[in-house]
Scaffold this motif. Structure first.
Motif, PDB file in Angstrom:
ATOM      1  N   UNK A   1       0.826  -1.204   0.000  1.00 31.02           N
ATOM      2  CA  UNK A   1       0.000   0.000   0.000  1.00 31.02           C
ATOM      3  C   UNK A   1       0.866   1.262   0.000  1.00 31.02           C
ATOM      4  N   UNK A   2       1.913   1.276   0.805  1.00 32.36           N
ATOM      5  CA  UNK A   2       2.805   2.441   0.861  1.00 32.36           C
ATOM      6  C   UNK A   2       3.460   2.686  -0.489  1.00 32.36           C
ATOM      7  N   UNK A   3       3.908   1.622  -1.134  1.00 29.78           N
ATOM      8  CA  UNK A   3       4.568   1.766  -2.440  1.00 29.78           C
ATOM      9  C   UNK A   3       3.587   2.265  -3.494  1.00 29.78           C
ATOM     10  N   UNK A   4       2.374   1.720  -3.501  1.00 29.43           N
ATOM     11  CA  UNK A   4       1.375   2.153  -4.488  1.00 29.43           C
ATOM     12  C   UNK A   4       1.008   3.617  -4.285  1.00 29.43           C
ATOM     13  N   UNK A   5       0.852   4.038  -3.043  1.00 29.21           N
ATOM     14  CA  UNK A   5       0.548   5.449  -2.774  1.00 29.21           C
ATOM     15  C   UNK A   5       1.702   6.329  -3.228  1.00 29.21           C
ATOM     16  N   UNK A   6       2.936   5.881  -2.955  1.00 24.99           N
ATOM     17  CA  UNK A   6       4.092   6.673  -3.346  1.00 24.99           C
ATOM     18  C   UNK A   6       4.237   6.802  -4.849  1.00 24.99           C
ATOM     19  N   UNK A   7       3.959   5.705  -5.572  1.00 24.07           N
ATOM     20  CA  UNK A   7       4.083   5.751  -7.026  1.00 24.07           C
ATOM     21  C   UNK A   7       3.005   6.644  -7.639  1.00 24.07           C
ATOM     22  N   UNK A   8       1.778   6.551  -7.110  1.00 32.25           N
ATOM     23  CA  UNK A   8       0.654   7.264  -7.718  1.00 32.25           C
ATOM     24  C   UNK A   8       0.514   8.700  -7.231  1.00 32.25           C
ATOM     25  N   UNK A   9       0.814   8.943  -5.959  1.00 33.41           N
ATOM     26  CA  UNK A   9       0.530  10.276  -5.417  1.00 33.41           C
ATOM     27  C   UNK A   9       1.640  10.829  -4.548  1.00 33.41           C
ATOM     28  N   UNK A  10       2.746  10.117  -4.429  1.00 32.08           N
ATOM     29  CA  UNK A  10       3.809  10.577  -3.549  1.00 32.08           C
ATOM     30  C   UNK A  10       4.536  11.785  -4.094  1.00 32.08           C
ATOM     31  N   UNK A  11       4.900  12.687  -3.180  1.00 35.31           N
ATOM     32  CA  UNK A  11       5.647  13.874  -3.563  1.00 35.31           C
ATOM     33  C   UNK A  11       7.117  13.728  -3.241  1.00 35.31           C
ATOM     34  N   UNK A  12       7.789  14.852  -3.175  1.00 38.78           N
ATOM     35  CA  UNK A  12       9.224  14.875  -2.901  1.00 38.78           C
ATOM     36  C   UNK A  12       9.500  14.358  -1.493  1.00 38.78           C
ATOM     37  N   UNK A  13      10.397  13.407  -1.394  1.00 45.77           N
ATOM     38  CA  UNK A  13      10.771  12.849  -0.095  1.00 45.77           C
ATOM     39  C   UNK A  13       9.738  11.922   0.509  1.00 45.77           C
ATOM     40  N   UNK A  14       8.735  11.505  -0.280  1.00 46.83           N
ATOM     41  CA  UNK A  14       7.663  10.672   0.279  1.00 46.83           C
ATOM     42  C   UNK A  14       8.204   9.345   0.804  1.00 46.83           C
ATOM     43  N   UNK A  15       8.979   8.633  -0.018  1.00 44.63           N
ATOM     44  CA  UNK A  15       9.426   7.309   0.385  1.00 44.63           C
ATOM     45  C   UNK A  15      10.357   7.373   1.587  1.00 44.63           C
ATOM     46  N   UNK A  16      11.243   8.378   1.616  1.00 42.94           N
ATOM     47  CA  UNK A  16      12.129   8.505   2.767  1.00 42.94           C
ATOM     48  C   UNK A  16      11.331   8.710   4.053  1.00 42.94           C
ATOM     49  N   UNK A  17      10.351   9.606   3.988  1.00 43.86           N
ATOM     50  CA  UNK A  17       9.549   9.893   5.173  1.00 43.86           C
ATOM     51  C   UNK A  17       8.647   8.714   5.529  1.00 43.86           C
ATOM     52  N   UNK A  18       8.006   8.088   4.516  1.00 39.23           N
ATOM     53  CA  UNK A  18       7.087   6.981   4.786  1.00 39.23           C
ATOM     54  C   UNK A  18       7.810   5.783   5.398  1.00 39.23           C
ATOM     55  N   UNK A  19       8.944   5.403   4.807  1.00 46.32           N
ATOM     56  CA  UNK A  19       9.680   4.274   5.346  1.00 46.32           C
ATOM     57  C   UNK A  19      10.364   4.627   6.663  1.00 46.32           C
ATOM     58  N   UNK A  20      10.801   5.868   6.795  1.00 47.58           N
ATOM     59  CA  UNK A  20      11.433   6.271   8.044  1.00 47.58           C
ATOM     60  C   UNK A  20      10.483   6.225   9.226  1.00 47.58           C
ATOM     61  N   UNK A  21       9.195   6.525   8.989  1.00 50.78           N
ATOM     62  CA  UNK A  21       8.210   6.484  10.073  1.00 50.78           C
ATOM     63  C   UNK A  21       7.706   5.069  10.315  1.00 50.78           C
TER      64      UNK A  21
END
Length: 317
Positions: free
Chosen positions: A205-225
Motif C-alpha cells: 500500500x505504501x509503495x502504491x501510494x508513493x508511485x501514484x501520489x507521492x511527492x518529494x521525499x515521500x518514500x524517505x519519510x514513509x519508510x522512516x516512520x
C-alpha cells in the motif's frame, strides 16, 4: 455358583472393556469357569462383527444425510444466484436499449459478486467454505474497484486496491491461517505468516501510494516512520511468541524494546526532516529527548529482574 448369572451378565461389558475393578474381574473369571452360558455371552460381546456392521451403518447414514444437505445447499445457492442475476440482467437490457455502452452492466455485475461471495459461495462450495468465501470476497471487491476506475477514467485503482487489500488482510488473515487448507501447510508458523502478510500488504500500500501520489521525499519519510513501528511490532511478537520466559520477563522485554525502538525511530525521522529542511531551506525539526528511552529501559529492567526472581523461586520449590 456363588453369584447369580444376571449379576454377572450386567458386569460382562465392563469386564470386556477392562474397566472393572480387580476384585470384580476375579469374581467374573471364577464364575465363567463354571458357567458355559455366561461364557457364550462373553464370546458374543467379543465378536466385533456386530460392531463393524453398526459402524458401517452409521457411516452410511451420515454420508446419506451429508449428500442430502449438500443437494439442498446447492439448490438454495442456485436460487440465490438467480435472484442476484436479476439486477444484472436489467442493467444489461437498459444499457443495450440506451445505446450508451455496457458501463453500468459491468459495474453492477462486479458489485453483485460481493454479496454472491458471502451467500452463494458458502452454499455451493463442498468444503473450505470460509476460506473460499473470504478469497472470493477480496477478489470481488478489487474487481469492483477496477471496473469503477476504468469507467470513471480515474487513476486511483492501485491506491484503493492496495488499501482495501491491507484492510481485508487485517480482518481475514488470522481466520484464513487457522482454516483449511492453509493451516495444514503453516502448522506452528501461523503467527509468523499473519505478521508477514500484514507487513507485505502494508508496504505494498505504501509503495502504491508513493508511485501514484507521492511527492518529494515521500518514500524517505514513509519508510522512516513506518519501519521503526513495524520493527517494534515484530520484536514484541517474537518476544511474546518465542521467548522462553515468564510473563514478567516478556513484559519487561517488550517495554524496553518499545522505548529503545521509539528513540531510534525518532532519530531516523529527525535525520529525514533535516534532509528535507536542507532542501527547502526551512528548519522545523526538534531534537528528540533521550529521557523517555532511559525511563522505559529502567522499567523494563525492573520487570525482567522481578520475572527472573519469580521464576527462580518457582524453580526452587
Amino acid at each position: 455358583m456363588k453369584y447369580d448369572c444376571d449379576m454377572i451378565v450386567d458386569l460382562l461389558p465392563l469386564y470386556k472393556d477392562g474397566i472393572c475393578s480387580s476384585a470384580s474381574a476375579k469374581v467374573i473369571e471364577d464364575h465363567l469357569a463354571e458357567c458355559p452360558k455366561c461364557c457364550d455371552m462373553l464370546g458374543k460381546l467379543n465378536d466385533t462383527a456386530i460392531d463393524d456392521i453398526i459402524a458401517s451403518e452409521k457411516e452410511n447414514v451420515i454420508e446419506s444425510q451429508s449428500k442430502f444437505f449438500r443437494r439442498k445447499s446447492a439448490v438454495a445457492g442456485m436460487i440465490v444466484a438467480a435472484i442476484f442475476a436479476i439486477p444484472i440482467l436489467i442493467c444489461l437490457i437498459a444499457d443495450l436499449a440506451g445505446g450508451n455502452g455496457l458501463g453500468w452492466f459491468f459495474i453492477v455485475l462486479a458489485a453483485m459478486l460481493i454479496p454472491a461471495s458471502l451467500f452463494v459461495v458458502p452454499l455451493l462450495a463442498p468444503k473450505n467454505r470460509m476460506f473460499l468465501s473470504m478469497c472470493s470476497l477480496t477478489i470481488s471487491i478489487i474487481l469492483l474497484l477496477a471496473v469503477c476506475c476504468i469507467y470513471s477514467g480515474g487513476n486511483w485503482f492501485f491506491i484503493a486496491a492496495s488499501s482495501v487489500l491491507f484492510g481485508l488482510t487485517i480482518c481475514f488473515a488470522p481466520f484464513i491461517a487457522c482454516r483449511r487448507p492453509i493451516k495444514q501447510y503453516l502448522k506452528n508458523y501461523k503467527g509468523l505468516a499473519v505478521m508477514a502478510a500484514y507487513t507485505l500488504t502494508f508496504y505494498l500500500m505504501i509503495i502504491c501510494i508513493g508511485i501514484c501520489a507521492g511527492g518529494h521525499g515521500y518514500f524517505n519519510l514513509a519508510f522512516g516512520i513506518t519501519v521503526p513501528i513495524f520493527l517494534v511490532a515484530w520484536i514484541m511478537f517474537l518476544i511474546i511468541r518465542y521467548l522462553p520466559a515468564n510473563g514478567l520477563v516478556k513484559a519487561g522485554s517488550c517495554i524496553a524494546a518499545f522505548f529503545v525502538a521509539g528513540y531510534v525511530g525518532s532519530r531516523v525521522i529527525l535525520y529525514i526532516e533535516m534532509k528535507i529542511a536542507e532542501a527547502s531551506d526551512v528548519f522545523i525539526y526538534q531534537e528528540p529527548s533521550i529521557s523517555p528511552m532511559i525511563i522505559g529501559m529502567v522499567i523494563g529492567v525492573i520487570f525482567i529482574a522481578i520475572g527472573l526472581l519469580v521464576g527462580r523461586k518457582g524453580g526452587n520449590k
